[in-house]
Each structure stands twice: as structure tokens, then as C-alpha cells.
Design an enzyme around this catalytic site. Sequence first.
Site, PDB file in Angstrom:
ATOM      1  N   TYR A 142       0.855  -1.188   0.000  1.00 29.37           N
ATOM      2  CA  TYR A 142       0.000   0.000   0.000  1.00 29.37           C
ATOM      3  C   TYR A 142       0.890   1.238   0.000  1.00 29.37           C
ATOM      4  O   TYR A 142       1.843   1.313   0.779  1.00 29.37           O
ATOM      5  CB  TYR A 142      -0.892  -0.001   1.249  1.00 29.37           C
ATOM      6  CG  TYR A 142      -1.808   1.202   1.365  1.00 29.37           C
ATOM      7  CD1 TYR A 142      -2.833   1.406   0.445  1.00 29.37           C
ATOM      8  CD2 TYR A 142      -1.669   2.123   2.397  1.00 29.37           C
ATOM      9  CE1 TYR A 142      -3.685   2.502   0.555  1.00 29.37           C
ATOM     10  CE2 TYR A 142      -2.515   3.217   2.516  1.00 29.37           C
ATOM     11  CZ  TYR A 142      -3.519   3.401   1.598  1.00 29.37           C
ATOM     12  OH  TYR A 142      -4.364   4.484   1.712  1.00 29.37           O
ATOM     13  N   ASP A 237       9.382   2.968   0.036  1.00 28.20           N
ATOM     14  CA  ASP A 237       8.306   3.591   0.789  1.00 28.20           C
ATOM     15  C   ASP A 237       8.499   3.204   2.252  1.00 28.20           C
ATOM     16  O   ASP A 237       8.144   2.101   2.670  1.00 28.20           O
ATOM     17  CB  ASP A 237       6.942   3.134   0.258  1.00 28.20           C
ATOM     18  CG  ASP A 237       5.798   3.812   1.004  1.00 28.20           C
ATOM     19  OD1 ASP A 237       6.056   4.444   2.045  1.00 28.20           O
ATOM     20  OD2 ASP A 237       4.649   3.694   0.541  1.00 28.20           O
ATOM     21  N   LYS A 265       4.070   9.103   9.199  1.00 27.33           N
ATOM     22  CA  LYS A 265       3.901   8.525  10.544  1.00 27.33           C
ATOM     23  C   LYS A 265       4.915   9.035  11.570  1.00 27.33           C
ATOM     24  O   LYS A 265       4.742  10.116  12.107  1.00 27.33           O
ATOM     25  CB  LYS A 265       3.911   6.998  10.440  1.00 27.33           C
ATOM     26  CG  LYS A 265       2.832   6.523   9.436  1.00 27.33           C
ATOM     27  CD  LYS A 265       2.496   5.085   9.524  1.00 27.33           C
ATOM     28  CE  LYS A 265       1.628   4.596   8.387  1.00 27.33           C
ATOM     29  NZ  LYS A 265       0.225   4.445   8.670  1.00 27.33           N
TER      30      LYS A 265
HETATM   31  C1  LIG Z   1       3.745   2.093   3.360  1.00 26.16           C
HETATM   32  C2  LIG Z   1       2.731   3.195   3.331  1.00 26.16           C
HETATM   33  N1  LIG Z   1       2.822   4.133   2.396  1.00 26.16           N
HETATM   34  C3  LIG Z   1       1.946   5.158   2.338  1.00 26.16           C
HETATM   35  C4  LIG Z   1       0.922   5.257   3.243  1.00 26.16           C
HETATM   36  C5  LIG Z   1      -0.041   6.397   3.170  1.00 26.16           C
HETATM   37  O1  LIG Z   1       0.183   7.262   4.248  1.00 26.16           O
HETATM   38  P1  LIG Z   1      -0.984   8.238   4.761  1.00 26.16           P
HETATM   39  O2  LIG Z   1      -2.040   7.379   5.350  1.00 26.16           O
HETATM   40  O3  LIG Z   1      -0.291   9.119   5.764  1.00 26.16           O
HETATM   41  O4  LIG Z   1      -1.459   9.016   3.584  1.00 26.16           O
HETATM   42  C6  LIG Z   1       0.783   4.297   4.237  1.00 26.16           C
HETATM   43  C7  LIG Z   1      -0.307   4.375   5.217  1.00 26.16           C
HETATM   44  O5  LIG Z   1      -0.538   3.522   6.020  1.00 26.16           O
HETATM   45  C8  LIG Z   1       1.715   3.231   4.289  1.00 26.16           C
HETATM   46  O6  LIG Z   1       1.632   2.274   5.214  1.00 26.16           O
END
Ligand SMILES: Cc1ncc(COP(=O)(O)O)c(C=O)c1O
Length: 428
Positions: A142, A237, A265
Site C-alpha cells: 500500500y 516507501d 507517521k
Molecule cells: C507504506 C505506506 N505508504 C503510504 C501510506 C499512506 O500514508 P498516509 O495514510 O499518511 O497518507 C501508508 C499508510 O498507512 C503506508 O503504510
Amino acid sequence: MTRSEMLFTEAARFIPGGVNSPVRAFGSVGETPRFIASAKGAYMTDVDGNTYLDFVGSWGPMILGHSHPVILEAVQEACREGLSFGAATEREVEMAELICSLVPSIDMVRMVNSGTEAVMSAIRVARGFTGRSKIVKFAGCYHGHSDSMLVKAGSGVMTAGIPDSAGVPAGCTQDTLTAVYNDLESVKELFQACGSEIAAVIVEPVAANMGVVLPEKGFLEGLRRVCDEYGALLIFDEVITGFRLSLSGAQGYFGVRPDLTTFGKIIGGGMPVGAYGGRREVMELIAPSGPVYQAGTLSGNPVAMAAGLAGLRLLRDTPGFYEDLNQKADRFFEGMKDALAEAGKPWQLNHIGSLGCIFFTKGPVSNYAQAKTSDTKAFAEYFSFMLRQGIYLAPSQFEAMFLSAAMTDGELEGVLESFKNYLKESQF
Ligand SMILES: Cc1ncc(COP(=O)(O)O)c(C=O)c1O
């Protein structure tokens, strides 16, 4: 009716599904979401006065536990100075210097407001730099909810039973190619077919949105090699793994250097913050120094920077922080594994550092197809049992358990006892 139930009924009248982010609805575990009133240290308290040991940690940010006094103080001080100026501030410089000093692959960094925004922007600059359009992602990873990334995305998309989101035109995903996590051959095949059109490979270096799936030995190194061979960028990511697995994230933990990295986060200390950074020659393409446009009214917000800076400095300046947390987590997860073996349950437990997950399935789980063999009904039973013992887990099979430094060995032993009791009672 509990106050949480009343609030959820009311919320559903005014907020789609009653929540501002899908997994919070507890839909896949057949429960009513608990409305949280406050949180401190390792615990959250709901509006009915129930207290829970929290294994969600706001989905990752709360590695230091809730309401850490140093972070609260920094936020309060920043608030007194002003909430937002829409102008450059000293804290942004401090934050950028700090991130660049902690993560060797990052020469320059841009602050944004969420992980989604960080990924969306990193992809744009990768395309701008290479002059290519296609992006390779992995099924079950994700990367936030921007259009081009909502293809075989994990997290809430999995439990909502939505294979790919409605409202995303085919044109937005036509350049998104999907490979199989831990399967380098599947990546090489895509490059063999259209390597000169691929701008970047984006990967969660530890996948934590299809449950927790570890990269097999050589997988991340192999991605680095393929990207180099074809002149594509490698994007890690690290929205979850950044400052969680180590002070230099998963890239420091595994010793693989990406071209670009996304964060979220933990770098916000609980405030809405994201960031993307990487090699100078790539980052210099971003406006106003270059032609790749990206902007944000509240980006680098002073209160958010104060929270993030205070949190990151605590992580940096606490001797042995990651060793202690990761060892504590290892003891806990290995205890859970032993309990599963003693109870004769064939379920899988994947863990690394302070992230872990039980898959209610028999075989090893190293990719999306295997993760999906989990019995989500068994997960729901486990979730409800633990909730009633005052243990707050992510309400989905396909999310991680996040441990925090605020949890003591004694509290974790208590959780293990509850888990053993659950195993005795389980219908599965
Ligand atoms: C690996 C990863 N990338 C991107 C995101 C998206 O982040 P946000 O929810 O702050 O938009 C998340 C959210 O859980 C994530 O776990």
C-alpha cells in the site's frame, strides 16, 4: 448501548461509513469501533472509560507511546508562537538537516502532509528525472490512496473487498505495473518487456499492509541491481519502516540504498506529516529549483515540525533505543510463536523489529497471494477475544501489530497469557 455505539450511529449519519479512514470502521471484524477519548503511554481510553493496551499506535507514529511529555511540550511551545505562517521557518531547516544526517541516501528532503502525498510526489519526480512513465509496484503493498497507486493495494482496500477503487480512470493506472513481492523474476520480466519505459520501482522494504511480510534474502539487493541495469529509480516507501526498524529505517537495517525514500507517521510524532527525499540531482528537479511541480499550503507546518523534531531527537538521543525495543519485541513475538506451537496451531507469525502479525493460514507467507489465504473469520475471533481482554489490535488481518517503547515486559507477558487463553478457547 455504549457511548461508542451511540457515537458510531450518529457518525454514520454525517461521515461516510461513520469514519474518516475505512479500517477504523471495524467492518471486517464485526465489531463497533471504539471511540477514543484519550491516550497516554502504552494505553488508550475510550469514551466508555475502557482502557486498552494499544498495539496500533495510531498506525505507526506512536513508537514512543502516546502523549510523550517531551513531544507535548514542544507542541505547546510551538502553538504559543503561532499555528501556521505559510512562510519558511527555522524548524523546517532543522528537520531537513536532521533527516539528511540520519538517512545516508538522502541529500535533500521536501516536507508534505501525509504518506500519500509523499509517495505521489516521489513518483512525479522519478518520472520527471527519467523522462519515463511506468512505475512498478508490488501486489499487496500500500502506498497511500493516490490514483496511480490504487492497484492491488493492501491495507483497508483488502478488507473492504474492493479489488481496485472505483473512481480511478483506467488512464491513471495504465502506467502502473504490478509484480509479485519477493519474486525478482516477476520484476525482471516487466523490465525485459518494457525496461526503457520504467521510471521507478516502488516497494515497502518490509511489507506491512498485507500483514507483515519480510523481504527474503537478496530481494531488495536484486531490485537495486535491476533498477541500475535499466536506469530506473528505486523508491523505498518507508512510511511505516522509517525510524521504526532503525534510525536509518529499513534501508539502514538491510544495507540497501534507494534513490528516493518516502516517510510519514513517525516523522510527525503524531501530527500529520510526510516527507520525500533522496539524491540531490533528483531532488533539485522539484519546483522552485526545477520543473517538477509540488506544493502545499500547510507543508512544513511549525507545530507539526516541532512534534516531529522532538520525537526524532528522542529516538536519536536515547542510547540503545532500537536495540531495546527490537529485543523486547523479539521476546514477545517469539513467545507468541511458542504458544502457537504448544497449542498445535499451524498459523504463521511473521515479525521484524517492533512489527509483527499472525496469519491464520498454514503455509509461510511471503507474498500477497499467500497472505490472502488467511482465514479472516479466525482473525475476527482472535481480535474480539483480545479486545475484551483490554488489548487493542489493528481491526484487520492485513495490518501490523506495532509495539511501542512505552510497553513493559510485564505488560507484554500479560498479553501472552491472554493469547494462550485465546488459543485454548479458539473455535478454529
Ligand atoms: C507504506 C505506506 N505508504 C503510504 C501510506 C499512506 O500514508 P498516509 O495514510 O499518511 O497518507 C501508508 C499508510 O498507512 C503506508 O503504510
